[in-house]
Write a protein that holds these residues in place. Structure first.
Motif, PDB file in Angstrom:
ATOM      1  N   UNK A   1      -4.354  46.602   9.337  1.00  0.00           N
ATOM      2  CA  UNK A   1      -3.977  45.325   9.354  1.00  0.00           C
ATOM      3  C   UNK A   1      -3.388  44.966   7.780  1.00  0.00           C
ATOM      4  N   UNK A   2      -4.150  45.106   6.823  1.00  0.00           N
ATOM      5  CA  UNK A   2      -3.754  44.636   5.262  1.00  0.00           C
ATOM      6  C   UNK A   2      -2.824  45.481   5.023  1.00  0.00           C
ATOM      7  N   UNK A   3      -2.757  46.796   5.111  1.00  0.00           N
ATOM      8  CA  UNK A   3      -1.360  47.666   4.791  1.00  0.00           C
ATOM      9  C   UNK A   3      -0.003  46.889   5.299  1.00  0.00           C
ATOM     10  N   UNK A   4      -0.222  46.545   6.728  1.00  0.00           N
ATOM     11  CA  UNK A   4       1.023  46.199   7.201  1.00  0.00           C
ATOM     12  C   UNK A   4       1.361  44.822   6.633  1.00  0.00           C
ATOM     13  N   UNK A   5       0.366  44.025   6.563  1.00  0.00           N
ATOM     14  CA  UNK A   5       0.520  42.482   5.849  1.00  0.00           C
ATOM     15  C   UNK A   5       0.904  42.731   4.397  1.00  0.00           C
ATOM     16  N   UNK A   6       0.188  43.479   3.600  1.00  0.00           N
ATOM     17  CA  UNK A   6       0.916  43.809   2.272  1.00  0.00           C
ATOM     18  C   UNK A   6       2.232  44.478   2.024  1.00  0.00           C
ATOM     19  N   UNK A   7       2.590  45.207   2.865  1.00  0.00           N
ATOM     20  CA  UNK A   7       4.012  45.705   2.889  1.00  0.00           C
ATOM     21  C   UNK A   7       4.842  44.394   3.065  1.00  0.00           C
ATOM     22  N   UNK A   8       4.711  43.662   4.079  1.00  0.00           N
ATOM     23  CA  UNK A   8       5.522  42.515   4.460  1.00  0.00           C
ATOM     24  C   UNK A   8       5.179  41.500   3.095  1.00  0.00           C
ATOM     25  N   UNK A   9       4.270  41.381   2.587  1.00  0.00           N
ATOM     26  CA  UNK A   9       4.110  40.547   1.236  1.00  0.00           C
ATOM     27  C   UNK A   9       4.864  40.904   0.135  1.00  0.00           C
ATOM     28  N   UNK A  10       4.887  42.189   0.067  1.00  0.00           N
ATOM     29  CA  UNK A  10       5.748  42.861  -1.189  1.00  0.00           C
ATOM     30  C   UNK A  10       7.109  42.340  -0.945  1.00  0.00           C
ATOM     31  N   UNK A  11       7.679  42.761   0.143  1.00  0.00           N
ATOM     32  CA  UNK A  11       9.110  42.448   0.632  1.00  0.00           C
ATOM     33  C   UNK A  11       9.222  41.032   0.354  1.00  0.00           C
ATOM     34  N   UNK A  12       8.534  40.027   0.898  1.00  0.00           N
ATOM     35  CA  UNK A  12       8.696  38.743   0.576  1.00  0.00           C
ATOM     36  C   UNK A  12       8.816  38.159  -0.828  1.00  0.00           C
ATOM     37  N   UNK A  13       7.780  38.595  -1.649  1.00  0.00           N
ATOM     38  CA  UNK A  13       7.580  38.190  -2.900  1.00  0.00           C
ATOM     39  C   UNK A  13       8.826  38.564  -3.703  1.00  0.00           C
ATOM     40  N   UNK A  14       9.451  40.016  -3.534  1.00  0.00           N
ATOM     41  CA  UNK A  14      10.432  40.413  -4.033  1.00  0.00           C
ATOM     42  C   UNK A  14      11.737  39.654  -3.798  1.00  0.00           C
ATOM     43  N   UNK A  15      11.854  39.354  -2.597  1.00  0.00           N
ATOM     44  CA  UNK A  15      13.027  38.609  -2.039  1.00  0.00           C
ATOM     45  C   UNK A  15      12.963  37.283  -2.769  1.00  0.00           C
ATOM     46  N   UNK A  16      11.821  36.645  -3.186  1.00  0.00           N
ATOM     47  CA  UNK A  16      11.668  35.161  -3.663  1.00  0.00           C
ATOM     48  C   UNK A  16      12.144  35.521  -5.148  1.00  0.00           C
ATOM     49  N   UNK A  17      11.573  36.644  -5.827  1.00  0.00           N
ATOM     50  CA  UNK A  17      11.932  36.652  -7.196  1.00  0.00           C
ATOM     51  C   UNK A  17      13.417  36.848  -7.457  1.00  0.00           C
ATOM     52  N   UNK A  18      13.946  37.671  -6.516  1.00  0.00           N
ATOM     53  CA  UNK A  18      15.411  37.630  -6.777  1.00  0.00           C
ATOM     54  C   UNK A  18      16.201  36.422  -6.566  1.00  0.00           C
ATOM     55  N   UNK A  19      15.676  35.499  -5.753  1.00  0.00           N
ATOM     56  CA  UNK A  19      16.252  34.284  -5.294  1.00  0.00           C
ATOM     57  C   UNK A  19      15.889  33.503  -6.631  1.00  0.00           C
ATOM     58  N   UNK A  20      14.755  33.341  -6.997  1.00  0.00           N
ATOM     59  CA  UNK A  20      14.522  32.530  -8.136  1.00  0.00           C
ATOM     60  C   UNK A  20      15.299  32.754  -9.502  1.00  0.00           C
ATOM     61  N   UNK A  21      15.648  34.140  -9.449  1.00  0.00           N
ATOM     62  CA  UNK A  21      16.456  34.517 -10.610  1.00  0.00           C
ATOM     63  C   UNK A  21      17.641  33.789 -10.874  1.00  0.00           C
ATOM     64  N   UNK A  22      18.171  33.336  -9.582  1.00  0.00           N
ATOM     65  CA  UNK A  22      19.525  32.623  -9.499  1.00  0.00           C
ATOM     66  C   UNK A  22      19.521  31.316 -10.508  1.00  0.00           C
TER      67      UNK A  22
END
Length: 409
Positions: free
Chosen positions: A359-380
């Motif tokens: 469960x927490x491996x799946x959830x953290x894989x998803x979180x990693x992707x979400x956080x990095x999506x956000x980091x790229x967006x906030x960089x704008x």
């Protein structure tokens, strides 16, 4: 605009203070808080080096002489167990020229010998030998520098502060929570680290709110009622608490989320329910390992603990989770997940590794992707902070706490 662009500002001498004062209440942070090197340095000084951090579970160094090196931001800490069983946290730099005295990640050693000039230190940090130094050289004054360490319910906490924050409220609440789950006699079943291409605050902000759980974590949301607004799960929570009481267990909770202005560490422990029929945090809601601590049966609940700004704990009846958030650079950080089981549980007999960690491996894989999506967006340069939603109340609280912390000298 970055803080470095505001050095000659006539209104506020300190450009970071100007950004803090311009914060719009109820909204996300402005772009510079995630990309400005000057703000990252202040984060380290006023948040990371001021507060306590969960470093590990002491079961990773079970025997006298055992050690492991932990890297946090620019610092490296040797966690070691002395001959008398005591736990020490030593800075990994020789008192002669600053070289790393411990060059292995983990192991067992009676002493650490600096590879540069062979100064030799005991696993308690004391300087045992300094070859060819003059007779009047004071070895006692040149032991390895130590950071403050506390061991509570098997959890090892460290503080880099010269005078650490009062830990008494944290200790009491950990006894009332992790103590009921038997964490003092637990052991580490697995550890996994995730490198995140994002500022550490984006990672923590993501963790503390569950507004994203429904759309981003379908696996978690199948079993955990926290994916709904709190007022919608009051009945489920009441039933959960009744089950816990029926087992003769009283698990503490408490909100001591506070700034360091009063000299105390911050902690918040709260409980929430799993959905009906769900016993623990697994793929199908069924048991993952042997029951822990005072539990003779499953209560269908979870205890969550937020501590010190970078450490987060999750307690189920049959296993536990430690989340560590570690700043690396202004735009990178690390998350370490630590799975705990009862100290007597055996892999392959009492628990299955894949099921335990799924469960927490799946959830953290998803979180990693979400956080990095956000980091790229906030960089704008066109990023503009939006309003915090009601279900993000813990994120808003965290933002306000963070701003107060970096405003304090």
């Amino acid at each position: 605009m970055l803080a470095s662009d505001l050095k000659n500002d006539p209104v506020l001498v300190d450009p970071i203070d100007r950004l803090v004062s311009a914060y719009r209440p109820g909204y996300a942070l402005e772009r510079p808080f995630y990309f400005d090197p000057a703000i990252f340095e202040r984060d380290m000084e006023r948040v990371f080096f001021r507060h306590w951090h969960c470093l590990a579970h002491e079961s990773v160094i079970p025997n006298p002489g055992d050690f492991e090196v932990f890297k946090l931001a620019s610092e490296a800490v040797i966690l070691t167990r002395g001959a008398d069983g005591s736990v020490h946290a030593l800075l990994n730099l020789c008192r002669h020229r600053g070289a790393e005295v411990c060059t292995k990640e983990k192991g067992n050693a009676k002493a650490f010998v600096c590879p540069y000039h062979a100064w030799t230190y005991g696993n308690d940090g004391a300087l045992r030998a300094a070859r060819l130094m003059p007779k009047d050289f004071d070895r006692q004054a040149h032991g390895l520098k130590k950071v403050h360490v506390r061991v509570v319910e098997g959890l090892v906490f460290i503080s880099f502060a010269k005078e650490p924050l009062d830990f008494s409220e944290v200790e009491a609440l950990l006894h009332a929570t992790c103590g009921q789950y038997g964490w003092a006699s637990a052991k580490v079943a697995h550890r996994q680290s995730y490198t995140i291409d994002a500022n550490w605050k984006l990672a923590v902000e993501n963790y503390v709110e569950c507004y994203h759980c429904g759309p981003a974590h379908p696996e978690y949301s199948e079993t955990h009622a926290l994916e709904q607004p709190l007022h919608m799960i009051e009945e489920l929570n009441a039933v959960m608490e009744a089950r816990t009481c029926a087992l003769g267990i009283e698990i503490g909770s408490g909100n001591h989320w506070q700034s360091s202005a009063g000299g105390k560490e911050t902690i918040h422990a709260f409980r929430y329910a799993l959905y009906d029929g769900v016993k623990t945090g697994s793929k199908d809601g069924q048991p993952l390992s042997t029951l822990m601590g005072r539990f003779s049966d499953f209560d269908g609940g979870v205890t969550s603990i937020h501590l010190g700004g970078t450490s987060f704990l999750v307690c189920y009846a049959d296993h536990g989770m430690i989340y560590r958030f570690i700043p690396k650079t202004v735009d990178t950080c690390e998350m370490e997940l630590i799975w705990l089981v009862d100290g007597k549980a055996e892999a392959g007999i009492d628990y299955d590794f894949e099921k335990l960690t799924w469960l927490w491996r799946v959830t953290t894989d998803e979180d990693k992707a979400i956080i990095e999506h956000t980091a790229r967006g906030v960089r704008s340069h066109f990023y503009e902070p939006g309003p915090i939603a009601p279900m993000e109340q813990n994120e808003l609280r965290y933002i306000n706490w963070y701003l107060e912390e970096i405003s304090r000298p």
